[in-house]
Design an enzyme around this catalytic site. Sequence first.
Site, mmCIF file in Angstrom:
data_model
loop_
_atom_site.group_PDB
_atom_site.id
_atom_site.type_symbol
_atom_site.label_atom_id
_atom_site.label_comp_id
_atom_site.label_asym_id
_atom_site.label_seq_id
_atom_site.Cartn_x
_atom_site.Cartn_y
_atom_site.Cartn_z
ATOM 1 N N ASP A 21 9.045 103.141 46.554
ATOM 2 C CA ASP A 21 9.751 103.540 47.773
ATOM 3 C C ASP A 21 8.794 103.632 48.951
ATOM 4 O O ASP A 21 9.121 103.213 50.078
ATOM 5 C CB ASP A 21 10.479 104.871 47.572
ATOM 6 C CG ASP A 21 9.634 105.936 46.869
ATOM 7 O OD1 ASP A 21 8.425 105.700 46.633
ATOM 8 O OD2 ASP A 21 10.182 107.006 46.549
ATOM 9 N N HIS A 24 11.054 100.054 42.125
ATOM 10 C CA HIS A 24 11.472 100.189 40.730
ATOM 11 C C HIS A 24 12.867 100.810 40.650
ATOM 12 O O HIS A 24 13.385 101.386 41.603
ATOM 13 C CB HIS A 24 10.474 101.052 39.962
ATOM 14 C CG HIS A 24 10.264 102.406 40.582
ATOM 15 N ND1 HIS A 24 11.187 103.428 40.456
ATOM 16 C CD2 HIS A 24 9.274 102.898 41.355
ATOM 17 C CE1 HIS A 24 10.756 104.494 41.118
ATOM 18 N NE2 HIS A 24 9.601 104.195 41.675
#
Length: 519
Positions: free
Chosen positions: A361, A34
């Site tokens: 991540d 994101h």
Amino acid sequence: MAALVPRKAYTDEELRHLYPHGLELQLVQVLMRHGERTPVSARFQKTGLPAFWPYCASVVHLKSAVMTLARGRGEGDGSPFDTFQWKRRLETFGQNDEPVVATGPGGELDNVCDMGSLTDQGRHTTYKLGLRLRELYVDRLGFLPRTTSSLDFLYLRATPVTRALESLQQAFAALYPPSGLEADEHGRYPVPTILTRAPADETLYPNDSNCRRFAALSRAFAQRSADRWNATDEMDYLNKLYSKWMPSNSRVAVDSRPRLSGIMDTINSTAAHGPETRLPQEFYDGKAKEIIEKIAVEEWFAGFKESRDYRMLGVGSLLGDVVGRMVGSAEQTSADGESEIAAQKGQPSPRIKFGLSGCHDTTLAAVLASLGAFDINSWPPFTSHIAIEMFRKSDKQAPSANGPTVAATRPKRSWWDALSLGTSTPPPDIGRRVTADLTPGEKKKLDGYYVRLRYNDEPVTIPGCKTPGNHLEGDESFCTLAAFKAIVDKFTPRDWKQQCRIDRNMPTPQIKEPEWAGY
């Protein structure tokens, strides 16, 4: 690194090298982190850092589907649903526990972000990622159609976390803007289908909340990092900078409150946004940043490099799905054009050409580490992505203007059609079976296919693919599909939910001797 600085667009010469003649691009699957967001929790208020940030203009432009009382009073298509437009403000606790409206640093009531929200900057960078994907796969390679009346060749998926879904939507809006969508014979424009899962079933990130065995192993690796780093000169250096800002002036540590990774989260989030939401300058010390990222990367991702169980429970199911779609595509698009023949006869040919998944991540670093391809001490920046590309060796000489050969036209029937007809994609008898158990005929279906990963537009090499015979001659970054599948097979779970369980009679998961990733 907080924000990604994209590399410049490939030159024509770089593109010819990356997508050489004789290799036909067959399938692309992109995993994207994101975009920029607010911290997932409020920290370091004693520095003057505001808890709520005014960087979410989207919250005053929200729309929801609402059902009206009379059919046909909706959006003009005979549907009972209409669009309800609204804006959101946040409520929080006041000084005496009374409810108050949350405000930004300048007293803003609107545009105020919740914790862990995708910000305007995050929307901008994920939209720009979509533009780069369109430039590469549509404009320069001609792999995806410039305009389309059907989106059935796409696989779109996001985690249940709102910022991941919104980032996916932003990227897709640039990949296929309204000008890229055509009406079908009935005058209807295509609407993208986005797949999501219940949190208990989610495998697009290491799911420690719903995989107890993985959570136990995660705690073990975190404790090892704490034991290794808490009493070091590096941690002393961090304490000289940060301890005065910690709650009760407590010591910074891997397992402090906030944890060292939480401190990094706030540093990275503030560094990616405006001056109204910055920490004191010492938080951005270059040496401290290197120390924090080195330790955090070890704490969170060393397990994927060292432990087969960690890989299996963390991202094994995800990578098994990725490989399964590759095998399904290879089966459906054989060298003699069987899938095209099937399509011409009106038979279902369940083929995905492009996948885009909104994730995190921890997804990206875990995938790379599990393949032995994450050797850096840098945390994945916001809007990072991995492009997993599958190629087929081809004798075709029909290159695009920039050189590479592209895959054949998408069949008229889609993989959704196959699912509705009760078939599956990818075929479970090959996609999820260990390579060693395949028959010679089944193994032959994998011949002539190659897999290449690009992390933030830079090719990466998997250790096990360097072995002679496991890669394209002259380029170790092109792994044979058979070799790539064999590597992933070793940590693909057979029953993820069952293998995540910890029964009373089972020993507590422990760190074992390393079983190195990528082979």
